[in-house]
Design a protein around this motif. Structure first.
Motif, PDB file in Angstrom:
ATOM      1  N   LEU A   1      46.146  81.648  13.506  1.00  0.00           N
ATOM      2  CA  LEU A   1      45.638  80.279  13.595  1.00  0.00           C
ATOM      3  C   LEU A   1      46.437  79.390  12.651  1.00  0.00           C
ATOM      4  O   LEU A   1      46.517  79.665  11.447  1.00  0.00           O
ATOM      5  CB  LEU A   1      44.155  80.239  13.224  1.00  0.00           C
ATOM      6  N   ILE A   2      47.026  78.338  13.195  1.00  0.00           N
ATOM      7  CA  ILE A   2      47.752  77.344  12.407  1.00  0.00           C
ATOM      8  C   ILE A   2      46.876  76.103  12.370  1.00  0.00           C
ATOM      9  O   ILE A   2      46.707  75.411  13.381  1.00  0.00           O
ATOM     10  CB  ILE A   2      49.127  77.037  13.020  1.00  0.00           C
ATOM     11  N   SER A   3      46.291  75.836  11.207  1.00  0.00           N
ATOM     12  CA  SER A   3      45.264  74.805  11.134  1.00  0.00           C
ATOM     13  C   SER A   3      45.140  74.327   9.696  1.00  0.00           C
ATOM     14  O   SER A   3      45.809  74.833   8.791  1.00  0.00           O
ATOM     15  CB  SER A   3      43.921  75.369  11.633  1.00  0.00           C
ATOM     16  N   ALA A   4      44.276  73.338   9.483  1.00  0.00           N
ATOM     17  CA  ALA A   4      44.063  72.762   8.156  1.00  0.00           C
ATOM     18  C   ALA A   4      42.678  73.127   7.654  1.00  0.00           C
ATOM     19  O   ALA A   4      41.675  72.752   8.260  1.00  0.00           O
ATOM     20  CB  ALA A   4      44.221  71.244   8.221  1.00  0.00           C
TER      21      ALA A   4
ATOM     22  N   GLY B   1      35.995  74.355   4.011  1.00  0.00           N
ATOM     23  CA  GLY B   1      37.127  75.105   4.549  1.00  0.00           C
ATOM     24  C   GLY B   1      37.076  76.570   4.180  1.00  0.00           C
ATOM     25  O   GLY B   1      37.431  77.441   4.992  1.00  0.00           O
ATOM     26  N   SER B   2      36.618  76.873   2.961  1.00  0.00           N
ATOM     27  CA  SER B   2      36.532  78.276   2.535  1.00  0.00           C
ATOM     28  C   SER B   2      35.501  79.045   3.350  1.00  0.00           C
ATOM     29  O   SER B   2      35.704  80.217   3.672  1.00  0.00           O
ATOM     30  CB  SER B   2      36.181  78.342   1.043  1.00  0.00           C
ATOM     31  N   ALA B   3      34.407  78.387   3.686  1.00  0.00           N
ATOM     32  CA  ALA B   3      33.393  79.039   4.513  1.00  0.00           C
ATOM     33  C   ALA B   3      33.941  79.331   5.907  1.00  0.00           C
ATOM     34  O   ALA B   3      33.733  80.421   6.462  1.00  0.00           O
ATOM     35  CB  ALA B   3      32.143  78.169   4.609  1.00  0.00           C
ATOM     36  N   ALA B   4      34.658  78.374   6.491  1.00  0.00           N
ATOM     37  CA  ALA B   4      35.260  78.592   7.804  1.00  0.00           C
ATOM     38  C   ALA B   4      36.297  79.712   7.739  1.00  0.00           C
ATOM     39  O   ALA B   4      36.353  80.583   8.614  1.00  0.00           O
ATOM     40  CB  ALA B   4      35.899  77.302   8.304  1.00  0.00           C
ATOM     41  N   ARG B   5      37.118  79.706   6.695  1.00  0.00           N
ATOM     42  CA  ARG B   5      38.136  80.736   6.533  1.00  0.00           C
ATOM     43  C   ARG B   5      37.510  82.133   6.462  1.00  0.00           C
ATOM     44  O   ARG B   5      37.984  83.083   7.077  1.00  0.00           O
ATOM     45  CB  ARG B   5      38.954  80.475   5.271  1.00  0.00           C
ATOM     46  N   GLY B   6      36.426  82.246   5.708  1.00  0.00           N
ATOM     47  CA  GLY B   6      35.772  83.547   5.563  1.00  0.00           C
ATOM     48  C   GLY B   6      35.301  84.110   6.892  1.00  0.00           C
ATOM     49  O   GLY B   6      35.462  85.309   7.171  1.00  0.00           O
TER      50      GLY B   6
ATOM     51  N   HIS C   1      37.016  87.389   8.690  1.00  0.00           N
ATOM     52  CA  HIS C   1      36.098  88.495   8.977  1.00  0.00           C
ATOM     53  C   HIS C   1      36.265  88.993  10.404  1.00  0.00           C
ATOM     54  O   HIS C   1      36.071  90.183  10.684  1.00  0.00           O
ATOM     55  CB  HIS C   1      34.655  88.049   8.744  1.00  0.00           C
ATOM     56  N   HIS C   2      36.652  88.114  11.311  1.00  0.00           N
ATOM     57  CA  HIS C   2      36.817  88.484  12.719  1.00  0.00           C
ATOM     58  C   HIS C   2      38.276  88.738  13.093  1.00  0.00           C
ATOM     59  O   HIS C   2      38.626  88.727  14.283  1.00  0.00           O
ATOM     60  CB  HIS C   2      36.197  87.409  13.617  1.00  0.00           C
ATOM     61  N   GLY C   3      39.115  88.970  12.098  1.00  0.00           N
ATOM     62  CA  GLY C   3      40.460  89.461  12.363  1.00  0.00           C
ATOM     63  C   GLY C   3      41.520  88.417  12.601  1.00  0.00           C
ATOM     64  O   GLY C   3      42.635  88.747  13.029  1.00  0.00           O
ATOM     65  N   VAL C   4      41.216  87.150  12.319  1.00  0.00           N
ATOM     66  CA  VAL C   4      42.187  86.082  12.547  1.00  0.00           C
ATOM     67  C   VAL C   4      43.067  85.913  11.308  1.00  0.00           C
ATOM     68  O   VAL C   4      42.568  85.825  10.183  1.00  0.00           O
ATOM     69  CB  VAL C   4      41.478  84.748  12.856  1.00  0.00           C
ATOM     70  N   GLU C   5      44.386  85.877  11.506  1.00  0.00           N
ATOM     71  CA  GLU C   5      45.318  85.519  10.437  1.00  0.00           C
ATOM     72  C   GLU C   5      45.439  83.998  10.396  1.00  0.00           C
ATOM     73  O   GLU C   5      45.385  83.342  11.433  1.00  0.00           O
ATOM     74  CB  GLU C   5      46.683  86.152  10.684  1.00  0.00           C
ATOM     75  N   ILE C   6      45.621  83.450   9.200  1.00  0.00           N
ATOM     76  CA  ILE C   6      45.570  81.999   9.037  1.00  0.00           C
ATOM     77  C   ILE C   6      46.818  81.503   8.321  1.00  0.00           C
ATOM     78  O   ILE C   6      47.210  82.039   7.281  1.00  0.00           O
ATOM     79  CB  ILE C   6      44.321  81.577   8.237  1.00  0.00           C
ATOM     80  N   HIS C   7      47.438  80.472   8.905  1.00  0.00           N
ATOM     81  CA  HIS C   7      48.440  79.691   8.185  1.00  0.00           C
ATOM     82  C   HIS C   7      47.831  78.317   7.950  1.00  0.00           C
ATOM     83  O   HIS C   7      47.649  77.538   8.899  1.00  0.00           O
ATOM     84  CB  HIS C   7      49.749  79.563   8.971  1.00  0.00           C
ATOM     85  N   ASP C   8      47.492  78.040   6.695  1.00  0.00           N
ATOM     86  CA  ASP C   8      46.780  76.820   6.350  1.00  0.00           C
ATOM     87  C   ASP C   8      47.782  75.718   6.017  1.00  0.00           C
ATOM     88  O   ASP C   8      48.502  75.791   5.015  1.00  0.00           O
ATOM     89  CB  ASP C   8      45.869  77.095   5.153  1.00  0.00           C
ATOM     90  N   THR C   9      47.822  74.678   6.845  1.00  0.00           N
ATOM     91  CA  THR C   9      48.771  73.596   6.633  1.00  0.00           C
ATOM     92  C   THR C   9      48.390  72.701   5.450  1.00  0.00           C
ATOM     93  O   THR C   9      49.193  71.862   5.036  1.00  0.00           O
ATOM     94  CB  THR C   9      48.901  72.726   7.894  1.00  0.00           C
ATOM     95  N   ALA C  10      47.193  72.886   4.888  1.00  0.00           N
ATOM     96  CA  ALA C  10      46.807  72.117   3.703  1.00  0.00           C
ATOM     97  C   ALA C  10      47.522  72.605   2.453  1.00  0.00           C
ATOM     98  O   ALA C  10      47.507  71.917   1.423  1.00  0.00           O
ATOM     99  CB  ALA C  10      45.303  72.180   3.506  1.00  0.00           C
ATOM    100  N   GLN C  11      48.108  73.792   2.505  1.00  0.00           N
ATOM    101  CA  GLN C  11      48.954  74.314   1.425  1.00  0.00           C
ATOM    102  C   GLN C  11      48.271  74.288   0.059  1.00  0.00           C
ATOM    103  O   GLN C  11      48.814  73.775  -0.922  1.00  0.00           O
ATOM    104  CB  GLN C  11      50.272  73.542   1.374  1.00  0.00           C
TER     105      GLN C  11
END
Length: 294
Positions: free
Chosen positions: A69-72, A79-84, A88-98
């Motif tokens: 997932l490429i998202s902010a 955002g931390s709650a959404a990330r968790g 937990h469901h196996g999604v890798e994240i590239h956070d554009t908010a850096q």
């Protein structure tokens, strides 16, 4: 004595990129709709990550794909709650908010306990518009077989599309076109598949994608592939308990099937299968356990 032939090594999972919106959904299930200036008591509450790209990524990971997932999201509490939930469901994240704290949309969702219909109020991506991603960042990510764009972050969508088009081999590009957004004028002409809702209305002069899939709620899904072949896929009659994210389930499954080399008709059938499972179960994530064994 003959040697037993060695088993072929398992194929690595396909890689799917999902570029677009992440929200935090606060979902209430209610037996009645509140009237003007009225409060009602919910029969159930759930909190999970939401957004078209984020939900589709969860489905892809559940189906065994490598889902990126490429998202902010940023470092703030929402955002931390959404990330968790996503991780937990196996999604890798590239956070554009850096690593910055940014405002992330909280979506207020109500699901009708009798019909399963959902209503959503959300700022979508308006709180974080302007966030982008560079080619150098994308170079660090695993090469995609399919790229899905939901158009909610226009700069992000344009940058990811330009990067995908320059890759060799070029991944398939899928658009989640639920409702018209101006950025789609820049995306449609390069898309391999536009997965549209029946409510999607593009201007007459808008470019067209190579293939089109159109969902019509409980009615058959219509499609036209890149060779001009047209058809429809029936949606099974099921008891509908919860429609939240049904379109995202369809798009996630469609993307994985295309990444695995399925033709458009077979990919639509897989999308219908998974979306039909989703609507039969209450809650944003509990239904996932029924997907692989269906």
């Amino acid at each position: 004595m003959r040697d037993t032939p060695a088993e072929a090594p398992p194929k690595p999972p396909v890689t799917c990129w999902f570029a677009g919106l992440t929200t935090l959904d606060v979902i209430h299930r209610s037996a009645v709709r509140p009237g003007r200036n009225e409060k009602v008591t919910a029969v159930r509450q759930d909190v999970s990550a939401g957004g078209p790209a984020a939900n589709a990524a969860v489905i892809a990971a559940t189906l065994g794909a490598r889902a990126l997932l490429i998202s902010a999201m940023g470092t703030g509490p929402v955002g931390s709650a959404a990330r968790g939930d996503l991780e937990h469901h196996g999604v890798e994240i590239h956070d554009t908010a850096q690593g910055r704290e940014i405002p992330v949309a909280v979506s207020a969702v109500m699901v009708d306990d009798e019909t399963g219909d959902r209503s959503v109020v959300s700022p979508d991506a308006t709180l974080t518009n302007g966030l982008d991603v560079t080619a150098a960042e994308l170079d660090t990510l695993p090469r995609p077989d399919v790229v899905l764009l939901d158009g909610h972050h226009p700069d992000l969508a344009r940058s990811v599309l330009a990067y995908a088009l320059a890759l060799e081999p070029r991944p398939l590009v899928v658009l989640d076109a639920g409702r018209w957004r101006p950025v789609f004028a820049d995306l449609l002409g390069s898309a391999d598949v536009a997965a549209r809702s029946a409510d999607f209305r593009a201007p007459e002069d808008a470019a067209q994608s190579r293939a089109v899939v159109t969902t019509h709620g409980p009615d058959p899904v219509t499609w036209c592939d890149k060779d001009g072949r047209q058809g429809s896929t029936d949606v099974p009659e099921v008891v509908v308990r919860d429609t939240l994210g049904a379109g995202d389930a369809f798009h996630g499954a469609l993307s994985v099937a295309l990444a695995q080399g399925a033709g458009l008709e077979a990919a639509v059938e897989e999308g219908v299968r998974v979306a039909s499972i989703r609507v039969q179960h209450i809650g944003p994530r509990s239904w996932l356990e029924y997907v692989p064994c269906a």
